[in-house]
Enzyme design. Structure first.
Site, PDB file in Angstrom:
ATOM      1  N   HIS A  47      33.680  34.722  43.068  1.00 34.02           N
ATOM      2  CA  HIS A  47      33.716  35.186  41.356  1.00 34.02           C
ATOM      3  C   HIS A  47      33.753  36.545  41.188  1.00 34.02           C
ATOM      4  CE1 HIS A  47      29.860  37.391  41.348  1.00 34.02           C
ATOM      5  NE2 HIS A  47      29.420  36.919  42.323  1.00 34.02           N
ATOM      6  N   CYS A  48      34.199  36.703  39.860  1.00 33.59           N
ATOM      7  CA  CYS A  48      34.550  38.227  39.355  1.00 33.59           C
ATOM      8  C   CYS A  48      33.380  38.419  38.407  1.00 33.59           C
ATOM      9  CB  CYS A  48      35.729  38.268  38.850  1.00 33.59           C
ATOM     10  SG  CYS A  48      36.191  37.240  37.567  1.00 33.59           S
ATOM     11  N   VAL A  49      33.602  39.283  37.451  1.00 30.14           N
ATOM     12  CA  VAL A  49      32.644  39.631  36.505  1.00 30.14           C
ATOM     13  C   VAL A  49      32.143  38.691  35.450  1.00 30.14           C
ATOM     14  CG1 VAL A  49      32.090  41.309  34.784  1.00 30.14           C
ATOM     15  CG2 VAL A  49      33.326  42.087  36.755  1.00 30.14           C
TER      16      VAL A  49
END
Length: 478
Positions: A27-29
Protein backbone atom coordinates in the site's frame (compact mmCIF):
# COMPACT_ATOMS: atom_id res chain seq x y z
CA UNK A 1 -20.31 5.77 12.64
CA UNK A 2 -17.18 3.63 13.19
CA UNK A 3 -15.50 2.07 10.20
CA UNK A 4 -15.42 -1.72 9.95
CA UNK A 5 -11.97 -2.37 8.50
CA UNK A 6 -12.21 -6.11 9.02
CA UNK A 7 -15.41 -6.38 6.98
CA UNK A 8 -14.04 -4.07 4.27
CA UNK A 9 -10.91 -6.21 3.94
CA UNK A 10 -13.01 -9.38 3.81
CA UNK A 11 -15.17 -7.96 1.01
CA UNK A 12 -12.18 -6.69 -0.95
CA UNK A 13 -10.52 -10.12 -0.81
CA UNK A 14 -13.74 -11.78 -1.97
CA UNK A 15 -14.39 -9.36 -4.85
CA UNK A 16 -10.86 -9.56 -6.26
CA UNK A 17 -11.14 -13.32 -6.65
CA UNK A 18 -10.11 -14.54 -3.20
CA UNK A 19 -6.74 -14.73 -1.50
CA UNK A 20 -5.47 -17.27 -4.05
CA UNK A 21 -5.82 -14.61 -6.76
CA UNK A 22 -3.43 -12.24 -4.97
CA UNK A 23 0.26 -12.66 -5.75
CA UNK A 24 1.54 -9.74 -3.67
CA UNK A 25 0.00 -6.83 -1.76
CA UNK A 26 1.37 -3.47 -0.62
CA UNK A 27 0.00 0.00 0.00
CA UNK A 28 1.00 3.63 -0.50
CA UNK A 29 -0.45 6.70 1.23
CA UNK A 30 -3.93 6.31 -0.25
CA UNK A 31 -4.16 3.02 -2.19
CA UNK A 32 -3.85 -0.72 -1.92
CA UNK A 33 -1.51 -1.96 -4.64
CA UNK A 34 -2.01 -5.58 -5.65
CA UNK A 35 -0.37 -7.96 -8.08
CA UNK A 36 -3.30 -10.06 -9.36
CA UNK A 37 -3.04 -13.48 -11.02
CA UNK A 38 -6.27 -13.35 -13.04
CA UNK A 39 -7.84 -9.94 -13.63
CA UNK A 40 -11.03 -11.51 -15.05
CA UNK A 41 -11.98 -12.74 -11.56
CA UNK A 42 -12.31 -9.19 -10.21
CA UNK A 43 -15.90 -8.10 -9.58
CA UNK A 44 -15.40 -4.40 -10.26
CA UNK A 45 -18.90 -3.09 -9.51
CA UNK A 46 -19.19 -4.96 -6.21
CA UNK A 47 -15.71 -3.83 -5.23
CA UNK A 48 -16.52 -0.18 -5.85
CA UNK A 49 -19.72 -0.57 -3.85
CA UNK A 50 -17.74 -1.08 -0.62
CA UNK A 51 -18.08 2.00 1.59
CA UNK A 52 -14.35 2.52 2.15
CA UNK A 53 -13.45 2.02 -1.54
CA UNK A 54 -13.33 5.25 -3.55
CA UNK A 55 -12.17 3.75 -6.83
CA UNK A 56 -10.27 0.83 -8.36
CA UNK A 57 -8.28 0.44 -11.57
CA UNK A 58 -5.45 -1.46 -13.24
CA UNK A 59 -2.34 0.57 -14.03
CA UNK A 60 1.02 -0.72 -15.29
CA UNK A 61 0.12 -4.28 -14.34
CA UNK A 62 -0.77 -3.33 -10.75
CA UNK A 63 -4.36 -3.31 -9.47
CA UNK A 64 -4.89 -0.23 -7.33
CA UNK A 65 -7.77 0.29 -4.90
CA UNK A 66 -8.24 3.88 -3.71
CA UNK A 67 -9.18 4.00 -0.02
CA UNK A 68 -7.61 7.11 1.45
CA UNK A 69 -4.95 8.04 4.01
CA UNK A 70 -4.89 6.23 7.37
CA UNK A 71 -7.81 3.98 6.37
CA UNK A 72 -5.66 2.23 3.76
CA UNK A 73 -3.10 1.17 6.41
CA UNK A 74 -5.81 -0.40 8.57
CA UNK A 75 -7.51 -2.19 5.68
CA UNK A 76 -4.11 -3.47 4.52
CA UNK A 77 -3.30 -4.79 7.99
CA UNK A 78 -6.63 -6.63 8.05
CA UNK A 79 -5.98 -8.09 4.57
CA UNK A 80 -2.55 -9.38 5.59
CA UNK A 81 -4.04 -10.89 8.73
CA UNK A 82 -6.93 -12.59 6.94
CA UNK A 83 -4.90 -13.93 4.00
CA UNK A 84 -1.76 -14.83 6.03
CA UNK A 85 0.30 -13.24 3.25
CA UNK A 86 3.74 -11.73 3.71
CA UNK A 87 3.87 -7.93 3.59
CA UNK A 88 5.43 -6.59 0.40
CA UNK A 89 6.83 -3.26 -0.75
CA UNK A 90 5.42 -1.16 -3.58
CA UNK A 91 8.59 -1.97 -5.55
CA UNK A 92 7.93 -5.71 -5.13
CA UNK A 93 4.38 -5.34 -6.43
CA UNK A 94 5.50 -3.15 -9.34
CA UNK A 95 8.15 -5.69 -10.31
CA UNK A 96 5.60 -8.51 -10.21
CA UNK A 97 3.06 -6.50 -12.19
CA UNK A 98 5.56 -5.45 -14.86
CA UNK A 99 5.96 -9.06 -16.00
CA UNK A 100 2.43 -8.86 -17.44
CA UNK A 101 3.00 -5.69 -19.47
CA UNK A 102 3.21 -5.55 -23.25
CA UNK A 103 6.24 -3.86 -24.89
CA UNK A 104 4.50 -0.46 -25.15
CA UNK A 105 3.44 -0.56 -21.51
CA UNK A 106 6.98 -1.50 -20.49
CA UNK A 107 8.35 1.49 -22.43
CA UNK A 108 5.88 3.81 -20.70
CA UNK A 109 6.84 2.32 -17.33
CA UNK A 110 10.50 3.09 -18.01
CA UNK A 111 9.64 6.74 -18.69
CA UNK A 112 7.58 6.82 -15.50
CA UNK A 113 10.29 5.20 -13.38
CA UNK A 114 12.97 7.56 -14.73
CA UNK A 115 11.10 10.87 -14.61
CA UNK A 116 8.99 10.60 -11.47
CA UNK A 117 11.97 10.83 -9.04
CA UNK A 118 13.32 13.99 -10.75
CA UNK A 119 9.95 15.64 -11.34
CA UNK A 120 10.13 17.81 -8.16
CA UNK A 121 13.37 19.38 -9.43
CA UNK A 122 11.86 20.06 -12.86
CA UNK A 123 8.68 21.57 -11.39
CA UNK A 124 10.66 23.73 -8.96
CA UNK A 125 12.79 25.02 -11.83
CA UNK A 126 9.65 25.73 -13.84
CA UNK A 127 8.05 27.73 -11.04
CA UNK A 128 11.22 29.76 -10.48
CA UNK A 129 11.47 30.41 -14.21
CA UNK A 130 7.87 31.56 -14.16
CA UNK A 131 8.59 34.03 -11.35
CA UNK A 132 11.57 35.34 -13.28
CA UNK A 133 9.45 35.76 -16.40
CA UNK A 134 6.98 37.85 -14.42
CA UNK A 135 9.79 40.12 -13.20
CA UNK A 136 11.25 40.56 -16.69
CA UNK A 137 8.02 40.82 -18.71
CA UNK A 138 7.24 44.14 -20.37
CA UNK A 139 3.71 45.61 -20.30
CA UNK A 140 2.62 43.13 -17.61
CA UNK A 141 2.67 45.57 -14.67
CA UNK A 142 3.75 48.82 -16.33
CA UNK A 143 3.10 50.03 -19.87
CA UNK A 144 6.18 49.64 -22.04
CA UNK A 145 8.36 48.58 -19.09
CA UNK A 146 9.12 45.60 -16.90
CA UNK A 147 9.68 45.47 -13.15
CA UNK A 148 13.46 45.53 -13.62
CA UNK A 149 13.29 48.85 -15.45
CA UNK A 150 10.99 50.42 -12.87
CA UNK A 151 12.84 48.93 -9.88
CA UNK A 152 16.51 48.45 -10.90
CA UNK A 153 17.39 47.10 -7.44
CA UNK A 154 15.52 43.89 -8.41
CA UNK A 155 18.34 43.06 -10.85
CA UNK A 156 20.35 41.03 -8.36
CA UNK A 157 17.31 39.04 -7.29
CA UNK A 158 16.39 38.42 -10.95
CA UNK A 159 19.89 37.08 -11.70
CA UNK A 160 19.85 34.84 -8.62
CA UNK A 161 16.42 33.36 -9.38
CA UNK A 162 17.40 32.95 -13.04
CA UNK A 163 20.46 30.92 -12.05
CA UNK A 164 18.38 28.74 -9.71
CA UNK A 165 15.71 28.23 -12.36
CA UNK A 166 18.17 27.23 -15.08
CA UNK A 167 20.21 24.82 -12.98
CA UNK A 168 17.86 21.84 -13.31
CA UNK A 169 17.58 22.34 -17.09
CA UNK A 170 21.29 23.01 -17.73
CA UNK A 171 22.24 19.88 -15.78
CA UNK A 172 19.16 17.85 -16.72
CA UNK A 173 21.29 15.04 -18.25
CA UNK A 174 22.94 14.55 -14.85
CA UNK A 175 19.53 14.22 -13.16
CA UNK A 176 18.30 11.80 -15.81
CA UNK A 177 21.62 9.95 -15.72
CA UNK A 178 21.22 9.33 -11.99
CA UNK A 179 17.59 8.23 -12.23
CA UNK A 180 18.03 6.15 -15.40
CA UNK A 181 21.08 4.18 -14.23
CA UNK A 182 19.24 3.46 -10.99
CA UNK A 183 16.29 2.18 -13.05
CA UNK A 184 18.52 0.06 -15.32
CA UNK A 185 20.56 -1.44 -12.47
CA UNK A 186 23.81 0.48 -12.91
CA UNK A 187 25.80 2.66 -10.51
CA UNK A 188 23.97 5.95 -9.95
CA UNK A 189 27.18 7.94 -9.44
CA UNK A 190 28.44 6.83 -12.87
CA UNK A 191 25.12 7.95 -14.33
CA UNK A 192 25.66 11.39 -12.83
CA UNK A 193 29.20 11.54 -14.22
CA UNK A 194 27.99 10.51 -17.67
CA UNK A 195 25.26 13.15 -17.57
CA UNK A 196 27.74 15.85 -16.54
CA UNK A 197 30.09 14.72 -19.31
CA UNK A 198 27.34 15.48 -21.85
CA UNK A 199 27.10 19.08 -20.60
CA UNK A 200 30.80 19.71 -19.98
CA UNK A 201 31.83 23.38 -20.49
CA UNK A 202 34.37 22.32 -23.14
CA UNK A 203 31.51 21.18 -25.38
CA UNK A 204 29.57 23.59 -27.56
CA UNK A 205 26.42 24.62 -25.72
CA UNK A 206 23.46 22.69 -27.15
CA UNK A 207 21.43 25.89 -27.51
CA UNK A 208 24.11 27.33 -29.83
CA UNK A 209 24.34 24.17 -31.93
CA UNK A 210 21.77 25.31 -34.50
CA UNK A 211 23.57 28.60 -35.04
CA UNK A 212 26.92 26.83 -35.49
CA UNK A 213 25.43 24.19 -37.81
CA UNK A 214 23.95 26.95 -40.00
CA UNK A 215 27.23 28.91 -39.99
CA UNK A 216 25.55 32.07 -38.68
CA UNK A 217 28.06 34.88 -37.96
CA UNK A 218 30.89 32.55 -38.94
CA UNK A 219 30.13 30.08 -36.12
CA UNK A 220 31.44 26.55 -36.64
CA UNK A 221 30.96 23.22 -34.91
CA UNK A 222 34.20 22.17 -33.13
CA UNK A 223 35.40 18.56 -33.36
CA UNK A 224 37.55 16.01 -31.53
CA UNK A 225 40.12 14.75 -34.03
CA UNK A 226 40.72 11.06 -33.21
CA UNK A 227 44.06 9.91 -34.67
CA UNK A 228 43.27 11.82 -37.84
CA UNK A 229 40.92 8.99 -38.80
CA UNK A 230 37.52 10.31 -37.74
CA UNK A 231 36.02 13.26 -35.92
CA UNK A 232 33.47 13.63 -33.11
CA UNK A 233 31.39 16.77 -32.66
CA UNK A 234 32.23 18.74 -29.53
CA UNK A 235 28.56 19.37 -28.79
CA UNK A 236 26.77 19.36 -25.46
CA UNK A 237 23.28 18.05 -24.77
CA UNK A 238 21.85 20.58 -22.31
CA UNK A 239 18.11 20.08 -21.85
CA UNK A 240 18.15 16.90 -23.95
CA UNK A 241 16.48 13.70 -22.76
CA UNK A 242 16.97 10.92 -25.30
CA UNK A 243 20.81 11.04 -25.50
CA UNK A 244 21.35 10.51 -21.77
CA UNK A 245 18.44 8.06 -21.48
CA UNK A 246 19.95 5.74 -24.10
CA UNK A 247 23.51 6.36 -22.89
CA UNK A 248 22.53 5.49 -19.30
CA UNK A 249 21.02 2.22 -20.53
CA UNK A 250 24.24 1.36 -22.38
CA UNK A 251 26.34 2.40 -19.38
CA UNK A 252 24.36 0.13 -17.07
CA UNK A 253 24.63 -2.85 -19.41
CA UNK A 254 28.37 -2.33 -19.91
CA UNK A 255 28.93 -2.04 -16.17
CA UNK A 256 26.84 -5.12 -15.34
CA UNK A 257 28.60 -7.10 -18.08
CA UNK A 258 32.00 -6.15 -16.70
CA UNK A 259 31.08 -6.93 -13.10
CA UNK A 260 30.27 -10.51 -14.06
CA UNK A 261 33.66 -11.00 -15.73
CA UNK A 262 36.22 -8.82 -13.90
CA UNK A 263 37.73 -10.35 -10.72
CA UNK A 264 36.36 -8.68 -7.60
CA UNK A 265 39.88 -7.71 -6.48
CA UNK A 266 40.30 -5.25 -9.35
CA UNK A 267 36.66 -4.33 -10.07
CA UNK A 268 36.91 -0.89 -8.45
CA UNK A 269 39.89 -0.08 -10.66
CA UNK A 270 38.65 -1.55 -13.93
CA UNK A 271 34.84 -1.39 -14.05
CA UNK A 272 34.09 2.33 -13.48
CA UNK A 273 36.79 3.70 -15.79
CA UNK A 274 36.04 1.21 -18.56
CA UNK A 275 32.29 1.83 -18.30
CA UNK A 276 32.68 5.62 -18.48
CA UNK A 277 35.28 5.62 -21.27
CA UNK A 278 33.39 3.17 -23.48
CA UNK A 279 29.96 4.71 -22.90
CA UNK A 280 31.26 8.30 -23.01
CA UNK A 281 32.86 7.64 -26.40
CA UNK A 282 29.69 6.02 -27.74
CA UNK A 283 27.52 8.79 -26.28
CA UNK A 284 29.43 11.58 -28.03
CA UNK A 285 30.21 9.71 -31.26
CA UNK A 286 26.99 7.77 -31.94
CA UNK A 287 24.24 7.88 -29.33
CA UNK A 288 24.13 11.67 -28.94
CA UNK A 289 23.96 12.65 -32.63
CA UNK A 290 21.46 9.89 -33.51
CA UNK A 291 19.10 10.47 -30.60
CA UNK A 292 19.31 14.25 -31.00
CA UNK A 293 18.15 13.80 -34.58
CA UNK A 294 15.35 11.46 -33.47
CA UNK A 295 14.28 13.93 -30.78
CA UNK A 296 14.24 16.79 -33.28
CA UNK A 297 12.17 14.73 -35.71
CA UNK A 298 9.68 13.90 -32.94
CA UNK A 299 9.39 17.53 -31.87
CA UNK A 300 9.15 18.75 -35.47
CA UNK A 301 6.44 16.17 -36.19
CA UNK A 302 4.32 17.28 -33.25
CA UNK A 303 4.80 20.95 -34.14
CA UNK A 304 3.86 20.21 -37.75
CA UNK A 305 0.61 18.51 -36.74
CA UNK A 306 -0.39 21.45 -34.57
CA UNK A 307 0.64 23.96 -37.26
CA UNK A 308 -1.17 22.07 -40.02
CA UNK A 309 -4.38 21.35 -38.09
CA UNK A 310 -4.25 23.16 -34.73
CA UNK A 311 -7.93 22.64 -33.94
CA UNK A 312 -7.77 18.91 -34.62
CA UNK A 313 -4.51 18.48 -32.69
CA UNK A 314 -5.80 20.42 -29.68
CA UNK A 315 -9.17 18.66 -29.78
CA UNK A 316 -7.57 15.23 -29.75
CA UNK A 317 -5.01 16.06 -27.09
CA UNK A 318 -7.47 17.87 -24.85
CA UNK A 319 -9.93 14.99 -25.05
CA UNK A 320 -7.44 12.12 -24.82
CA UNK A 321 -5.00 13.28 -22.15
CA UNK A 322 -7.17 12.22 -19.20
CA UNK A 323 -7.76 8.73 -20.69
CA UNK A 324 -3.99 8.46 -21.12
CA UNK A 325 -3.62 9.22 -17.39
CA UNK A 326 -5.82 6.20 -16.73
CA UNK A 327 -3.43 3.98 -18.72
CA UNK A 328 -0.32 5.64 -17.26
CA UNK A 329 0.93 6.66 -20.72
CA UNK A 330 0.84 10.36 -19.80
CA UNK A 331 4.34 10.08 -18.32
CA UNK A 332 5.80 10.05 -21.85
CA UNK A 333 4.77 13.67 -22.37
CA UNK A 334 7.37 14.88 -19.87
CA UNK A 335 10.09 13.90 -22.34
CA UNK A 336 8.19 15.55 -25.22
CA UNK A 337 7.72 18.76 -23.24
CA UNK A 338 11.41 18.93 -22.37
CA UNK A 339 12.37 18.25 -25.99
CA UNK A 340 10.10 21.07 -27.21
CA UNK A 341 11.53 23.44 -24.58
CA UNK A 342 15.11 22.57 -25.53
CA UNK A 343 14.46 22.91 -29.26
CA UNK A 344 11.94 25.77 -29.45
CA UNK A 345 12.25 27.58 -26.13
CA UNK A 346 8.73 26.66 -25.06
CA UNK A 347 6.11 23.90 -25.08
CA UNK A 348 2.45 24.09 -26.07
CA UNK A 349 1.77 20.60 -24.68
CA UNK A 350 2.14 21.30 -20.97
CA UNK A 351 -0.38 24.19 -20.87
CA UNK A 352 -3.00 21.81 -22.30
CA UNK A 353 -2.10 19.23 -19.65
CA UNK A 354 -2.63 21.84 -16.93
CA UNK A 355 -6.07 22.70 -18.34
CA UNK A 356 -7.02 19.02 -18.52
CA UNK A 357 -6.26 18.71 -14.80
CA UNK A 358 -8.33 21.81 -14.05
CA UNK A 359 -11.23 20.42 -16.10
CA UNK A 360 -11.23 17.15 -14.13
CA UNK A 361 -11.17 19.12 -10.88
CA UNK A 362 -14.06 21.30 -12.03
CA UNK A 363 -16.20 18.28 -12.89
CA UNK A 364 -15.48 16.84 -9.44
CA UNK A 365 -16.39 20.21 -7.89
CA UNK A 366 -19.74 20.11 -9.69
CA UNK A 367 -20.31 16.65 -8.24
CA UNK A 368 -19.83 18.15 -4.78
CA UNK A 369 -22.92 20.28 -5.41
CA UNK A 370 -24.87 17.46 -7.04
CA UNK A 371 -24.10 14.55 -4.69
CA UNK A 372 -26.60 13.80 -1.95
CA UNK A 373 -24.53 11.49 0.27
CA UNK A 374 -22.07 13.10 2.67
CA UNK A 375 -19.31 10.60 1.78
CA UNK A 376 -19.71 11.45 -1.92
CA UNK A 377 -19.59 15.17 -1.16
CA UNK A 378 -16.43 14.76 0.90
CA UNK A 379 -14.72 12.70 -1.79
CA UNK A 380 -15.71 15.18 -4.51
CA UNK A 381 -14.50 18.26 -2.64
CA UNK A 382 -11.10 16.84 -1.65
CA UNK A 383 -10.60 15.39 -5.14
CA UNK A 384 -11.38 18.74 -6.76
CA UNK A 385 -8.81 20.54 -4.61
CA UNK A 386 -6.23 17.84 -5.42
CA UNK A 387 -6.87 18.15 -9.17
CA UNK A 388 -6.65 21.94 -9.02
CA UNK A 389 -3.10 21.45 -7.74
CA UNK A 390 -2.11 18.92 -10.39
CA UNK A 391 -3.02 15.52 -8.87
CA UNK A 392 -6.03 14.21 -10.78
CA UNK A 393 -6.15 10.53 -9.84
CA UNK A 394 -8.58 10.98 -6.89
CA UNK A 395 -10.95 13.01 -9.07
CA UNK A 396 -10.59 10.66 -12.02
CA UNK A 397 -11.00 7.33 -10.27
CA UNK A 398 -12.92 8.29 -7.17
CA UNK A 399 -15.51 10.65 -8.67
CA UNK A 400 -15.61 11.30 -12.40
CA UNK A 401 -15.13 7.82 -13.84
CA UNK A 402 -17.33 6.31 -11.15
CA UNK A 403 -20.21 8.55 -12.26
CA UNK A 404 -19.22 8.64 -15.96
CA UNK A 405 -21.00 11.86 -16.99
CA UNK A 406 -18.64 14.23 -15.11
CA UNK A 407 -15.76 12.49 -16.89
CA UNK A 408 -17.38 13.23 -20.25
CA UNK A 409 -18.02 16.83 -19.20
CA UNK A 410 -14.37 17.24 -18.17
CA UNK A 411 -13.13 15.88 -21.51
CA UNK A 412 -15.31 18.35 -23.43
CA UNK A 413 -14.15 21.24 -21.24
CA UNK A 414 -10.52 20.21 -21.59
CA UNK A 415 -10.77 19.91 -25.39
CA UNK A 416 -12.53 23.30 -25.69
CA UNK A 417 -9.92 25.03 -23.54
CA UNK A 418 -7.08 23.30 -25.43
CA UNK A 419 -8.42 24.52 -28.77
CA UNK A 420 -8.62 28.09 -27.48
CA UNK A 421 -5.07 28.28 -26.10
CA UNK A 422 -3.64 26.48 -29.14
CA UNK A 423 -5.22 28.99 -31.53
CA UNK A 424 -3.77 31.75 -29.35
CA UNK A 425 -0.27 30.19 -29.38
CA UNK A 426 0.07 29.79 -25.60
CA UNK A 427 3.51 28.51 -24.60
CA UNK A 428 5.28 27.57 -21.38
CA UNK A 429 9.06 27.94 -21.08
CA UNK A 430 9.12 25.24 -18.39
CA UNK A 431 6.99 22.67 -16.59
CA UNK A 432 5.26 23.83 -13.41
CA UNK A 433 2.37 22.68 -11.26
CA UNK A 434 -0.29 21.35 -13.62
CA UNK A 435 -3.35 23.04 -12.12
CA UNK A 436 -4.50 26.49 -11.05
CA UNK A 437 -0.92 27.65 -10.20
CA UNK A 438 0.11 26.82 -13.77
CA UNK A 439 -0.20 30.43 -14.91
CA UNK A 440 3.07 31.22 -13.08
CA UNK A 441 4.95 29.07 -15.62
CA UNK A 442 3.28 30.50 -18.73
CA UNK A 443 5.08 33.01 -20.94
CA UNK A 444 3.92 36.53 -19.98
CA UNK A 445 2.63 37.38 -23.46
CA UNK A 446 0.41 34.26 -23.33
CA UNK A 447 -0.91 34.77 -19.83
CA UNK A 448 -4.22 36.50 -20.66
CA UNK A 449 -5.09 33.79 -23.19
CA UNK A 450 -4.18 31.13 -20.64
CA UNK A 451 -6.41 32.74 -18.01
CA UNK A 452 -9.30 32.60 -20.49
CA UNK A 453 -8.45 28.95 -21.14
CA UNK A 454 -8.52 28.31 -17.38
CA UNK A 455 -11.95 29.94 -17.17
CA UNK A 456 -13.19 27.65 -19.96
CA UNK A 457 -11.74 24.60 -18.18
CA UNK A 458 -13.62 25.58 -15.02
CA UNK A 459 -16.97 26.79 -16.37
CA UNK A 460 -17.64 24.28 -19.17
CA UNK A 461 -17.18 21.08 -17.08
CA UNK A 462 -19.23 22.51 -14.19
CA UNK A 463 -22.15 23.50 -16.41
CA UNK A 464 -22.06 20.27 -18.45
CA UNK A 465 -21.80 18.10 -15.33
CA UNK A 466 -24.87 19.76 -13.82
CA UNK A 467 -26.81 19.47 -17.08
CA UNK A 468 -25.78 15.86 -17.66
CA UNK A 469 -26.74 14.94 -14.10
CA UNK A 470 -30.36 15.58 -15.08
CA UNK A 471 -30.20 12.99 -17.86
CA UNK A 472 -31.60 9.63 -16.72
CA UNK A 473 -29.62 7.83 -19.39
CA UNK A 474 -26.27 9.36 -18.37
CA UNK A 475 -26.91 9.64 -14.67
CA UNK A 476 -26.72 5.98 -13.78
CA UNK A 477 -25.08 6.52 -10.41
CA UNK A 478 -25.65 10.06 -9.13
Amino acid sequence: MSKNYSEAAKQIIAYIGGKDNIEQAAHCVTRLRLAIKDESKIEQEKLQGIDLVKGAFMNAGVYQIVIGPVDVERVYAEMIGQTKMQSATIADVKEMGSTKLNPMQKLVKIFSDVFMPILPAIITAGLLMGINNLIGAKDLFFEGKNLLEVYPNLGGLWDLINMMANTAFVFLPALVGWSATKRFGGSEILGIVLGLLLVHPDLLNAWNYGQAAAGIDGAKIPYFDIFGVFSIEKVGYQGQILPILVAAYVLSKVELWLKKRVPSAIQLLVVPITSIVVTGFLALAVIGPVTRHIGNLLADGIVYVFDFAPVVGALLFGALYAPLVITGMHHMFIAIDLQLIAQNGGTFIWPMIALSNIAQGSAALAMFWIAKKQNDKSMASTSAVSAYFGITEPALFGVNLANKFPFYAALIGSATAAIFITLNHVLAPAIGIGGLPAFISIMPNSMISFFIGMAIAVVVPVILTILMSRSKRLNSKA
